[in-house]
Design a protein around this motif. Structure first.
Motif, PDB file in Angstrom:
ATOM      1  N   TRP A  69      40.448  38.581  42.688  1.00 56.95           N
ATOM      2  CA  TRP A  69      41.184  37.647  43.533  1.00 56.95           C
ATOM      3  C   TRP A  69      41.455  38.312  44.867  1.00 56.95           C
ATOM      4  O   TRP A  69      41.784  39.497  44.923  1.00 56.95           O
ATOM      5  CB  TRP A  69      42.511  37.259  42.884  1.00 56.95           C
ATOM      6  CG  TRP A  69      42.368  36.403  41.669  1.00 56.95           C
ATOM      7  CD1 TRP A  69      42.575  36.778  40.377  1.00 56.95           C
ATOM      8  CD2 TRP A  69      41.988  35.030  41.625  1.00 56.95           C
ATOM      9  NE1 TRP A  69      42.337  35.730  39.539  1.00 56.95           N
ATOM     10  CE2 TRP A  69      41.980  34.630  40.275  1.00 56.95           C
ATOM     11  CE3 TRP A  69      41.656  34.095  42.594  1.00 56.95           C
ATOM     12  CZ2 TRP A  69      41.650  33.341  39.869  1.00 56.95           C
ATOM     13  CZ3 TRP A  69      41.323  32.806  42.197  1.00 56.95           C
ATOM     14  CH2 TRP A  69      41.326  32.445  40.851  1.00 56.95           C
ATOM     15  N   THR A  71      43.705  38.884  48.323  1.00 56.95           N
ATOM     16  CA  THR A  71      45.134  38.885  48.609  1.00 56.95           C
ATOM     17  C   THR A  71      45.577  37.499  49.079  1.00 56.95           C
ATOM     18  O   THR A  71      46.610  36.988  48.657  1.00 56.95           O
ATOM     19  CB  THR A  71      45.457  39.932  49.689  1.00 56.95           C
ATOM     20  OG1 THR A  71      44.995  41.207  49.234  1.00 56.95           O
ATOM     21  CG2 THR A  71      46.933  40.004  49.982  1.00 56.95           C
ATOM     22  N   GLN A  74      46.760  34.216  46.886  1.00 56.83           N
ATOM     23  CA  GLN A  74      48.126  33.980  46.409  1.00 56.83           C
ATOM     24  C   GLN A  74      48.729  32.728  47.061  1.00 56.83           C
ATOM     25  O   GLN A  74      49.644  32.125  46.506  1.00 56.83           O
ATOM     26  CB  GLN A  74      49.001  35.197  46.695  1.00 56.83           C
ATOM     27  CG  GLN A  74      48.569  36.426  45.935  1.00 56.83           C
ATOM     28  CD  GLN A  74      49.308  37.668  46.388  1.00 56.83           C
ATOM     29  OE1 GLN A  74      50.442  37.591  46.855  1.00 56.83           O
ATOM     30  NE2 GLN A  74      48.678  38.816  46.259  1.00 56.83           N
ATOM     31  N   PRO A  77      47.932  28.740  44.674  1.00 55.97           N
ATOM     32  CA  PRO A  77      48.097  28.799  43.218  1.00 55.97           C
ATOM     33  C   PRO A  77      47.449  27.631  42.482  1.00 55.97           C
ATOM     34  O   PRO A  77      46.965  27.810  41.355  1.00 55.97           O
ATOM     35  CB  PRO A  77      49.610  28.825  43.021  1.00 55.97           C
ATOM     36  CG  PRO A  77      50.185  28.264  44.287  1.00 55.97           C
ATOM     37  CD  PRO A  77      49.228  28.645  45.374  1.00 55.97           C
ATOM     38  N   ARG A  80      43.719  28.427  42.298  1.00 54.49           N
ATOM     39  CA  ARG A  80      43.518  29.503  41.322  1.00 54.49           C
ATOM     40  C   ARG A  80      43.632  28.966  39.896  1.00 54.49           C
ATOM     41  O   ARG A  80      42.800  29.291  39.046  1.00 54.49           O
ATOM     42  CB  ARG A  80      44.537  30.622  41.546  1.00 54.49           C
ATOM     43  CG  ARG A  80      44.229  31.483  42.748  1.00 54.49           C
ATOM     44  CD  ARG A  80      45.275  32.543  42.985  1.00 54.49           C
ATOM     45  NE  ARG A  80      45.398  33.464  41.869  1.00 54.49           N
ATOM     46  CZ  ARG A  80      45.639  34.760  41.995  1.00 54.49           C
ATOM     47  NH1 ARG A  80      45.773  35.298  43.195  1.00 54.49           N
ATOM     48  NH2 ARG A  80      45.746  35.525  40.924  1.00 54.49           N
TER      49      ARG A  80
END
Length: 190
Positions: A69, A71, A74, A77, A80
């Motif tokens: 992943w 940085t 993040q 979400p 992801r």
């Protein structure tokens, strides 16, 4: 069709688009795709998963299997979670992934994704925004992927894309390794 397969439709793209719009300068944070890959020079990207640079060890980037992943992922979400859920559903291991914007009137030039990384993985496109449908060609086949559809396509074939609409075409593009190949490819059962 042998180079394209629609897997899902009616996926609501709104939460993903809201997530992108909630990040200031989302499309400007990483310019590697358009700066380093000539056939992708007209596209913008938000990297979610990338190659693990520490694993390069003298190999070409297209031959590195390890990914991680980013940085910046993040900030996304929901994207992801979608990728993780779909990987579980497909009994596969996530590879590289990104959200890509092809502005109106721009294109991705014909190419084949070369290297060992690509030979063993499946490539997917989730269409998040496309008013007319996203035109894409692989081999001698052409499709128009509609907003909210998830497609597999064969990136071992010569392929290209063109945004002939009047608004940004936004896709989540990602690769997955079928789990049964993990030991052979990664040297470990995953």
């Amino acid at each position: 069709m042998q180079y394209f397969k629609r897997l899902k439709s009616e996926i609501d793209p709104t939460p993903f688009l809201d997530e992108i719009n909630g990040v200031a300068n989302a499309w400007d944070a990483s310019t590697g795709r358009q700066d380093k890959i000539a056939v992708q020079r007209e596209a913008k990207a938000i990297p979610l998963r990338g190659l693990r640079k520490s694993a390069i060890g003298g190999r070409k980037r297209c031959d590195v299997h390890d990914s991680r992943w980013t940085t910046g992922s993040q900030n996304y979400p929901l994207a992801r979670a979608f990728l993780e859920d779909f990987a579980r559903e497909q009994d596969s291991i996530l590879g590289r992934g990104k959200i890509v914007c092809l502005p109106a009137g721009k294109r991705v030039y014909p190419h084949i994704d070369r290297g060992q990384y690509y030979r063993v993985r499946n490539r997917y496109h989730l269409v998040l925004n496309s008013a007319l449908g996203s035109w894409m060609k692989a081999g001698d086949e052409e499709v128009r992927m509609k907003q909210g559809e998830l497609w597999w396509f064969d990136n071992d074939q010569m392929h290209e894309a063109n945004n002939d609409g009047d608004q940004d075409r936004i896709h989540m593009i990602f690769d997955m390794l079928p789990r049964h190949l993990a030991e052979e490819v990664l040297g470990t059962a995953a």
